[in-house]
Structure formats: C-alpha cells, structure tokens
Design a protein around this motif. Structure first.
Motif, PDB file in Angstrom:
ATOM      1  N   GLN A 172     -15.617 -11.465 -40.511  1.00 39.73           N
ATOM      2  CA  GLN A 172     -16.306 -10.927 -39.338  1.00 39.73           C
ATOM      3  C   GLN A 172     -16.937 -12.071 -38.573  1.00 39.73           C
ATOM      4  N   PRO A 173     -16.826 -12.081 -37.251  1.00 42.86           N
ATOM      5  CA  PRO A 173     -17.412 -13.191 -36.472  1.00 42.86           C
ATOM      6  C   PRO A 173     -18.929 -13.189 -36.536  1.00 42.86           C
ATOM      7  N   ASN A 174     -19.503 -14.377 -36.532  1.00 43.45           N
ATOM      8  CA  ASN A 174     -20.960 -14.501 -36.501  1.00 43.45           C
ATOM      9  C   ASN A 174     -21.449 -14.521 -35.049  1.00 43.45           C
ATOM     10  N   LEU A 175     -22.705 -14.855 -34.852  1.00 42.33           N
ATOM     11  CA  LEU A 175     -23.269 -14.840 -33.502  1.00 42.33           C
ATOM     12  C   LEU A 175     -22.699 -15.932 -32.605  1.00 42.33           C
ATOM     13  N   ASN A 176     -22.118 -16.973 -33.199  1.00 42.88           N
ATOM     14  CA  ASN A 176     -21.565 -18.055 -32.368  1.00 42.88           C
ATOM     15  C   ASN A 176     -20.496 -17.531 -31.414  1.00 42.88           C
ATOM     16  N   LYS A 177     -19.705 -16.585 -31.907  1.00 43.04           N
ATOM     17  CA  LYS A 177     -18.643 -16.008 -31.072  1.00 43.04           C
ATOM     18  C   LYS A 177     -19.259 -15.293 -29.878  1.00 43.04           C
ATOM     19  N   THR A 178     -20.347 -14.568 -30.118  1.00 43.56           N
ATOM     20  CA  THR A 178     -21.046 -13.876 -29.040  1.00 43.56           C
ATOM     21  C   THR A 178     -21.655 -14.879 -28.077  1.00 43.56           C
ATOM     22  N   VAL A 179     -22.184 -15.959 -28.636  1.00 42.93           N
ATOM     23  CA  VAL A 179     -22.792 -16.999 -27.797  1.00 42.93           C
ATOM     24  C   VAL A 179     -21.761 -17.614 -26.861  1.00 42.93           C
ATOM     25  N   ILE A 180     -20.576 -17.907 -27.403  1.00 43.35           N
ATOM     26  CA  ILE A 180     -19.516 -18.500 -26.577  1.00 43.35           C
ATOM     27  C   ILE A 180     -19.179 -17.576 -25.416  1.00 43.35           C
TER      28      ILE A 180
ATOM     29  N   MET B  54     -21.948 -17.721 -22.912  1.00 42.48           N
ATOM     30  CA  MET B  54     -21.961 -19.009 -22.207  1.00 42.48           C
ATOM     31  C   MET B  54     -20.990 -19.021 -21.035  1.00 42.48           C
ATOM     32  N   THR B  55     -19.845 -18.383 -21.225  1.00 44.10           N
ATOM     33  CA  THR B  55     -18.844 -18.358 -20.153  1.00 44.10           C
ATOM     34  C   THR B  55     -19.293 -17.487 -18.983  1.00 44.10           C
ATOM     35  N   GLU B  56     -20.253 -16.602 -19.223  1.00 39.44           N
ATOM     36  CA  GLU B  56     -20.715 -15.697 -18.163  1.00 39.44           C
ATOM     37  C   GLU B  56     -21.804 -16.318 -17.294  1.00 39.44           C
ATOM     38  N   ILE B  57     -22.350 -17.453 -17.705  1.00 35.08           N
ATOM     39  CA  ILE B  57     -23.446 -18.076 -16.958  1.00 35.08           C
ATOM     40  C   ILE B  57     -22.893 -18.818 -15.746  1.00 35.08           C
ATOM     41  N   GLU B  58     -23.420 -18.508 -14.570  1.00 32.60           N
ATOM     42  CA  GLU B  58     -22.948 -19.125 -13.330  1.00 32.60           C
ATOM     43  C   GLU B  58     -23.718 -20.400 -13.026  1.00 32.60           C
ATOM     44  N   MET B  59     -23.137 -21.209 -12.137  1.00 30.78           N
ATOM     45  CA  MET B  59     -23.708 -22.508 -11.807  1.00 30.78           C
ATOM     46  C   MET B  59     -25.097 -22.372 -11.178  1.00 30.78           C
TER      47      MET B  59
ATOM     48  N   GLU C  72     -25.857 -22.852 -23.673  1.00 32.05           N
ATOM     49  CA  GLU C  72     -26.103 -22.326 -25.017  1.00 32.05           C
ATOM     50  C   GLU C  72     -27.515 -21.741 -25.106  1.00 32.05           C
ATOM     51  N   LYS C  73     -28.481 -22.444 -24.567  1.00 35.70           N
ATOM     52  CA  LYS C  73     -29.877 -21.969 -24.584  1.00 35.70           C
ATOM     53  C   LYS C  73     -30.002 -20.631 -23.852  1.00 35.70           C
ATOM     54  N   LEU C  74     -29.432 -20.558 -22.663  1.00 38.45           N
ATOM     55  CA  LEU C  74     -29.489 -19.325 -21.880  1.00 38.45           C
ATOM     56  C   LEU C  74     -28.729 -18.193 -22.573  1.00 38.45           C
ATOM     57  N   ALA C  75     -27.639 -18.566 -23.262  1.00 36.19           N
ATOM     58  CA  ALA C  75     -26.842 -17.547 -23.962  1.00 36.19           C
ATOM     59  C   ALA C  75     -27.638 -16.925 -25.114  1.00 36.19           C
ATOM     60  N   TRP C  76     -28.296 -17.760 -25.912  1.00 35.99           N
ATOM     61  CA  TRP C  76     -29.101 -17.244 -27.026  1.00 35.99           C
ATOM     62  C   TRP C  76     -30.250 -16.387 -26.491  1.00 35.99           C
ATOM     63  N   GLU C  77     -30.868 -16.820 -25.413  1.00 35.59           N
ATOM     64  CA  GLU C  77     -31.954 -16.030 -24.819  1.00 35.59           C
ATOM     65  C   GLU C  77     -31.423 -14.695 -24.299  1.00 35.59           C
ATOM     66  N   SER C  78     -30.202 -14.717 -23.770  1.00 34.54           N
ATOM     67  CA  SER C  78     -29.586 -13.486 -23.283  1.00 34.54           C
ATOM     68  C   SER C  78     -29.312 -12.517 -24.436  1.00 34.54           C
ATOM     69  N   ILE C  79     -28.867 -13.054 -25.578  1.00 36.26           N
ATOM     70  CA  ILE C  79     -28.616 -12.209 -26.751  1.00 36.26           C
ATOM     71  C   ILE C  79     -29.914 -11.549 -27.208  1.00 36.26           C
ATOM     72  N   ALA C  80     -31.000 -12.319 -27.188  1.00 37.14           N
ATOM     73  CA  ALA C  80     -32.297 -11.784 -27.620  1.00 37.14           C
ATOM     74  C   ALA C  80     -32.752 -10.630 -26.718  1.00 37.14           C
ATOM     75  N   LYS C  81     -32.386 -10.676 -25.453  1.00 38.89           N
ATOM     76  CA  LYS C  81     -32.823  -9.654 -24.486  1.00 38.89           C
ATOM     77  C   LYS C  81     -31.844  -8.478 -24.381  1.00 38.89           C
ATOM     78  N   ASP C  82     -30.611  -8.685 -24.823  1.00 37.67           N
ATOM     79  CA  ASP C  82     -29.564  -7.673 -24.643  1.00 37.67           C
ATOM     80  C   ASP C  82     -29.751  -6.515 -25.626  1.00 37.67           C
TER      81      ASP C  82
END
Length: 887
Positions: A478-486, A489-494, A581-591
């Motif tokens: 089963q994938p860990n949180l890294n897969k979710t983080v990736i 990360m791809t969803e974060i805009e410039m 990566e930082k924004l992605a982890w913060e997004s997971i915490a809020k999602d």
C-alpha cells in the motif's frame, strides 16, 4: 581485502548458473530409480557436498545399531518445517546402507552394514482401481522391492502383522524409508475398498507395520510427516488424515531434527562452495569486527566474530534472515529455498569485488532472484520493487544520486532499500528492521555508519511503499503518504510558490536594513539617504543596473545606498521543490477528504515541523547573491548558511558587508584628509556626505557615524571645523570637539588655516603690579609665490586682533522662536512632509501644536473608525486635543 569468490570458491555449477530449483530438490524416489540430480544420485558426490550435522550423525548411528541387531529405536519419525531437510536425511540413510564402504570414508566412528533398503515415496506411488482390482498399495510395493514381484501381499485389504513379519524377517536387515506418506493417503481416500476406502486400509497397515517392526531386531522404519498441510488443496481433509497418521506413528515414534542451530551455516557452505581459505576468512572477519566495534554497532564482539567465521562468505544476518524470517513463511522450503536463493546471489556476484556478502548486496533487479522471493509474498510486490528499488528511475536510485559524489558510487539508497525489503516478510509477528540492524547489515567499512541514518531519512522522504512502524522499517503493498505528497506537489501552481517565497522573505529578512521585496520598476525604490536592500525574484543584473541609474524617469541621486539580494539560479529547482513539498504536506494536513491513521497524523505533523525548521536555511541558501554599486556591479556570495545561526538575513548581510568594508563604522580622519581634503583649503561637510551617497563604490557610512568621524578628525587636529559665510571661510574649532548641525555652511578646513602662531614680541620689563595686555592681531590669508610652487601662509600679528573661535550659532543669523504654518499637502506626500518638515521642527522646538483641517470632496470616515483609530492613537501618545470640530 580480497573478493569473497577468491576466498570461498563456489562450485562450478553455481558459477555457471546451471542450478535450478530441481538441483536442490531432494527426491528419494529419483535416487532409488537412479535418476535426477547427480548431487543426490551419486553417493560419493552426495557425501562430499553434505555436511553431517550432529542430528544426521546421530540418526545414522542409531540406524546402524538397530540394523546390526544391537537395539535402538525401531521407529523413527523425522518431522521438520517445509524444506527442513527431511528427505535429505532419508537419502543419507539410503546411501549409507546401500553403499556402506563409501559411507565409511565420510562418516567417522560408524561401521554401517549393507541392508535391504525399501523406498516408499507417497508422491511417486499412485493407487489405482481397475475391474475391482486395486494396485499400488504400500504393502504390495514393499513385497515387490523385497521379492521382485507381488504374490502374497496383493490384496487391497491390509495384510496383517503375521504376513508382514514373515516377509521382513526373511530379508533382514531391512531399512524401510517412507517419505510423503500423507500425499499417498490423500490419494488413497478416493478409492473404495468394500465399505471403507484405501486411505483407511493404509492407516491400518501403518499401524500393523509399526507394531511388526517393533517385534523384529534387525528392521528399522524411518518415516517423515509434514509439519503442516498448507501445500494440499483440501486442507481440511489433509489435516484430518495427518492427525490419524500422527496418532499411529506417535505410539512408537522418536523424532529427530536433522539440522540444529548454527549447523545451517556449514550445510550451506558445504553445498555451495568447493573450498574456503579459513585464514583469509579470519583476516576479513577481523576487519569487519574492528569496524563494528569502532562504530559502536556490536555488543558481544567475540561471540559475533565466531558466528561470522562460520557463516562466511555470507554475513550471519543473511543466513538468519532467510532461514528464520523467510523460512517461517509456510510456502518457503527452509533448506532448499535458502540454497536456491543463495546460489542465485553468488552467481550474480561472481565477479564482484566485495569481500563479504551482506543482505544489501542482493540484486533484486535480477529476475530469477526476484521471482524466487515474490512467489511467496504475492505478485503485487513486483510493482513495489519496480517503483521503489529496481527500475532505472526508481526512488531508491534517486536517493543514490542525491547523496553526492562521495557516496554516489556506493548505491547506498538501493542497498538499504533492498535490505529493508528482505526484512519486511516473515511467517511470524516480527516484520521490518531497525536502524541499528540496518547499520549492522549495510555499513561499508570504508565509510562511517552514520551515513546509513542519512540514507534512511532520504528513503523515508522519497519511497512510495516504505513504512515505519514501532521503530522498524518495512515495505507494504500500500502506498505511504509520499505518493500523496507527490500528487499534491504537482498541483501547486507557480503563483502559489511566488507568494510563499514572499511570505518567507517577510518572515526571515529582519529590520537591520530597509527592505523592498520584488519591485516592479525603479520608481518603487525611493531615492533617499538610508541604506536599502532590494530583493529581486530573479538574478536580473539588467534590472539591478536600471534601479541604480534611475528613479523612475529621473536619474537616481543616492546610488551608493543600494544593495540587492538575488537568488542563485542554480539552486532554484531544489528550493522550489522544497517549497512544493512543504506546501503539499501542509495541504494534506488541511484536507478533510484524506483519511489518516493516528500514525500518519503524527507523521504529517512531524514532517511539517521538520520542513518549517529547515525553511530559513533553505531560503538563505537560495537567496545568497548580493549585488552593490561600484565602478561596475560588484557581486558577493553569502555562501552556505551557518547551521543554527539566529541572525536575521538582513543582519547577516549587514555584517558581511562590514567584513567586506562595503559598510564602514567610521571614516579614518587621515583618509578624509588625504583623499577628500588633500587639494582643497576647505570642504563642506554635507557636500562630502552627499558625495559618498551618490558615488558608487565610495565608503558607505551612516550619517551619525559620519559626523562622529568628522568630530574625531577635528578633535585630533587632522583638520579644523568652520563655516562658509559670504564666500569666506572662518575656522571655528580645532583640537576640540565641535558641535556639528549638518548645515550647508559647515566645512572642514586644512589645519594650517586654523593653527595660531605665537606673536614675535620683545619682552618688556614691568613692575610686579603691571599687567601685560596682548596687542590685537589680525589674521589674513595671503599668497606668496615661489619659483614653481604656490604656498599659503598665515601672517600673524598681535594676538588681540585674532578672531577667536566661536560657536557656530553666532554665525547663523536671526533665530525663530515661534512659527505658524498653514499648508495644503498633495495626496501621497504626507509621509514626506513628516520626514522632512516635522522632524526638523521637532528637533528644535519642545512643544508643537498641530492644527489639522480636512475638507475632502471625495471619501468619508466612519465615526467608529475615527474614535477607535484616530482618537485612541492620540490618547496613547498623550496628545492633548485643544479643539475638536466634527461635521
């Protein structure tokens, strides 16, 4: 150190990769039929490659005693886990008593005799029924092997003890070897015999046989029973039959374990290697033991040293891992499976320079090896292996590359991930591996073991299927949180990244310098006398030059007050990845849509805290290039940030600029004299300061420190202080501290123009009561021409004619004691009005009354805002409201 394959030389068949699973599949029936692998079929070769464990020696010794009629156990049951060496033990007995002369050469202290050996293998003998005639019974097979034909025991009904005894007694000494009996009984269950079936008749026969053998002095029955029934399709039926067989055999059984404890090491060495140089083994083991001791990895040094010597060329953990962890998986054949896997490992490493084979040296990208493992844990792990370990772009290989040139060639990311994978599976409760165990199994004696900790941290950050539970690392499907983080990360805009960078800059810049973040044009940077730090989003030298030269549409005056902080573009990718990566982890915490376990919630929290702890250093490592005006644009690299430095970024920049003498605490008076006053009689102080601010590359100094430097120069007599009035210069002070108001008419003067010479007057004799009064003197500046040089001299006359130094206030003209101004201030200029008008008035007058008259054609102010924001502020600064008129 020598490569392992030069010290422990593998058998040729292993080096050539010829070994299949069949090679290690001991098959008693194939030996009986003189077929199959030569290693088992040829008695000489069999004994050469077989390590006689204490259990096997004991088994042969008891069998020899029994067959000689000297007593001993009549029935022996060998029961081990799947693949535990049962069949190998039966083959050893077969060759010992079929070929006693050969066996004597390899078995010390035993005198085996030649005996009739009956071979019964349940998987090879198949009962059949045709025209009410049943063939393939176990008792019929015994008669056939002893008599050459089946004449007496040809009934489907168990023959009874008397017939059995007569047959066996006739051919003593007799050794009956029975393997895979359960497999036969399961098949026999489907054949009807009257009101019963052949399975029941077979169980009855086994009971009769055991009782018969017990009554004979030179006959021995050795049978094997499996420890479990997992390999059978109908486990319920097989379990029932196994219970009945164990009940029958259990009445007279004696159970022997062929391989015990560390004997497995020698079994493996004998089977896989033709010779081993024990002296070289000790040298290599000693180097590893010394390393483990230095690194604090081992506790019991001497005991582990012996274990390493016995298991060489394998690290002891390799054998223990396969024999105990994988061996406890029900489908894994403990001895055969270990041998097969190790033979593949050796084949793959046959040209490797490594001196010792560790778990991390297993090459899981080798298809045959991976297949041997995956068939016991599930096909779904193929994708796990590929994504995280074996693919050319796997996450572990990315970690290899990230470790830097010093460690890149060691492939530590792949090695540590491989070890964790191997330790992730077991038939028992313990799964995974601790950090300490990873250091023992993966450390290279040429590098500190602490690097393993760094590698594990990197793997945690990058691998998709790596988990940590109760301090142990393991792989799951089963994938860990890294897969979710990736994915996040791809969803974060410039634009989101740019805003985050601005936020971090505001957070960590500090207030040591005035800062201007991401100006859009030169007009955004005021042309003032204060030092200013301009932060740019990119390393844009052209924009730097534009800001230095211009203030909007006008030329910039105070060029030398500017500093620029720009990013190092080569670090942009790493920094932006960190931010994503930082924004992605913060997004997971809020999602709220992501369901997390308690362990994962803890992981998310810890990850965010770690990333926040690193954000300042990451920002500073990215923003490290300083540009400043000079003859050309000068560049300073702040370098790598000091870990744990508590300074703000502007404090660090300010200190670095002071170290580089780009900002100075004071101007040395001798420098002022020689560089700025050298060819002049005087120099306006304010003009000099303005020149420093406007000329790129000149010393940068604050106004306060500049004034102190001038005061020091006057006090120490390097130059004088005076005023410029109506085009004439007059000295006010020298060798004393002046009071500098920083006005346009204040000047520094060459000391020669300020020094007084004593008048040349003859002494007059006077009475003691008479007081001498100095004659008045005038001081004039005259020019005396010499041959080719113009000199300035001071003609001294009487002292009472010299103008005495006076305070500068005497030359300032009329003073103002009361001032009333009524002004209309343009929109947007209120701050400049305060900075340049009110501050000067505040420096002179103690009490200032301000009348504010507002009559606006556009806009209005809520009364609540007036009360809370205007009136409250006036109260807080203790302002007295003399008049208030609100409309």
């Amino acid at each position: 150190m020598k490569p392992f394959h030069l010290i422990a030389v593998p058998h040729r068949d292993i080096l050539k990769g010829r070994l299949t699973m069949d090679t290690f599949a001991a098959d008693l029936w194939e030996v009986y039929q003189n077929r199959g692998a030569e290693d088992y079929r040829d008695p000489e070769l069999f004994f050469k490659k077989t390590y006689l464990t204490s259990g096997l020696k004991s088994l042969i010794k008891i069998a020899s005693k029994r067959l000689r009629g000297e007593g001993g156990d009549p029935i022996i049951q060998i029961q081990t886990p799947f693949g535990g060496g049962k069949t190998h033990s039966l083959i050893a007995l077969y060759h010992t008593f079929k070929n006693p002369e050969i066996a004597k050469k390899y078995i010390e202290g035993i005198e085996p005799i030649k005996a009739k050996v009956i071979t019964i293998v349940g998987t090879a003998i198949t009962p059949e029924k045709e025209d009410d005639k049943i063939t393939g019974t176990l008792w019929g097979e015994i008669e056939r092997q002893l008599e050459g034909d089946i004449k007496t025991l040809n009934s489907p009904i168990s023959p009874g003890r008397e017939k059995l005894r007569a047959l066996l007694k006739k051919h003593e000494p007799v050794l009956i070897l029975m393997d895979e009996v359960l497999a036969y009984v399961v098949k026999a269950r489907g054949i009807k015999v009257g009101d019963t079936n052949l399975a029941s008749q077979t169980i009855a026969f086994l009971q009769e046989l055991t009782e018969t053998v017990k009554s004979l002095s030179n006959t021995l029955l050795v049978m094997t029973l499996p420890a479990s029934v997992l390999e059978y399709a109908d486990e319920e039926v097989a379990e029932e039959l196994l219970t009945k067989l164990q009940k029958v055999a259990g009445r007279v059984e004696k159970i022997y374990t062929p391989v015990a404890g560390e004997e497995i090491y020698e079994v493996i060495r004998r089977r896989l290697f033709q010779r081993i140089d024990e002296e070289e083994v000790k040298n290599i083991v000693d180097e590893f033991i010394d390393y483990y001791e230095r690194e604090g990895i081992l506790i019991n040094k001497s005991q582990y040293r012996e274990k390493m010597i016995k298991s060489y060329p394998f690290h002891p953990e390799v054998i223990d891992l396969l024999h105990h962890r994988w061996g406890s998986i029900p489908t894994f054949q403990r001895t055969r499976g270990v041998l097969r896997i190790l033979s593949l490992v050796i084949y793959k490493l046959r040209d490797s320079p490594i001196p010792l084979i560790r778990p991390c040296d297993f090459d899981l990208s080798f298809g045959e090896l991976a297949e041997e493992l995956i068939k016991h844990i599930g096909k779904e792990y193929e994708s796990v292996l590929s994504a995280d370990i074996t693919a050319t772009d796997s996450n572990a290989k990315k970690v290899d590359e990230s470790l830097g040139d010093a460690y890149k060639g060691l492939k530590l990311g792949t090695k540590v991930a491989t070890t964790i994978f191997l330790y992730s599976f077991s038939g028992g409760e313990i799964k995974g591996i601790s950090l300490g165990e990873l250091k023992l199994t993966c450390s290279d004696i040429n590098v500190p073991s602490s690097i393993i900790s760094d590698v594990v941290n990197a793997l945690e950050d990058n691998l998709y299927y790596l988990w940590k539970e109760n301090g142990r690392y393991l792989f799951k499907n089963q994938p860990n949180l890294n897969k979710t983080v990736i994915t996040k990360m791809t969803e974060i805009e410039m634009k989101q990244l740019e805003e985050e960078i601005k936020t971090l800059l505001k957070k960590y810049l500090g207030k040591k310098l005035l800062t201007y973040i991401y100006p859009k044009n030169s007009r955004d940077i005021p042309d003032t006398e204060e030092f200013k730090l301009v932060i740019l989003p990119t390393n844009d030298k052209d924009f730097v030059k534009e800001i230095i030269q211009n203030y909007g549409n006008n030329p910039r005056v105070n060029k030398n007050t500017l500093f620029f902080l720009c990013p190092m573009e080569s670090e942009r990718h790493n920094f932006e990845r960190f931010l994503r990566e930082k924004l992605a982890w913060e997004s997971i915490a809020k999602d709220k849509h992501i369901v997390l376990t308690d362990q994962q919630k803890k992981e998310v929290k810890e990850k965010i805290e770690k990333l926040k702890k690193d954000e300042k250093d990451k920002l500073r490592y990215f923003y490290r290039i300083i540009y400043l005006p000079g003859k050309d644009i000068k560049e300073i690299d702040l370098g790598i940030p000091t870990y744990g430095l508590k300074k703000t970024i502007t404090e660090e920049i300010f200190d670095r600029l002071r170290e580089e003498k780009e900002i100075v605490e004071k101007l040395a008076p001798i420098l002022i004299l020689n560089k700025y006053l050298a060819n002049k009689d005087y120099l306006p102080i304010k003009q000099l300061y303005k020149a420093l601010l406007t000329t790129p590359g000149e010393p940068r100094i604050s106004k306060t420190n500049f004034i102190k430097s001038i005061e020091e120069g006057v006090k120490n007599g390097y130059f004088g202080f005076g005023i410029l009035k109506d085009g004439e210069v007059e000295c006010i002070k020298i060798k004393a501290t002046p009071k500098i108001e920083f006005e346009d008419y204040e000047v520094i003067i060459k000391k020669e123009l300020c020094e007084k010479k004593e008048p040349q007057v003859e002494e007059k004799k006077t009475s003691s009561e008479e007081k001498q009064k100095p004659e008045k003197t005038d001081t004039k500046i005259t020019e005396t021409k010499t041959e080719d040089k113009k000199e300035e001299t001071i003609q001294d006359i009487k002292e009472d004619k010299i103008k005495k130094p006076r305070e500068i206030s005497e030359y300032m003209g009329p003073t103002i004691n009361e001032l009333t101004l009524e002004v209309k201030i343009p929109r947007g200029k209120l701050s400049e009005f305060y900075r340049y008008v009110m501050r000067n008035l505040e420096n002179v007058f103690d009490d200032i009354e301000i009348t504010i008259k507002i009559k606006a054609t556009n806009g209005n102010l809520k009364k609540s805002d007036y009360e809370l924001k205007i009136k409250e502020t006036l109260n807080q600064i203790n302002a007295e409201v003399l008049k208030e008129d609100i409309k």
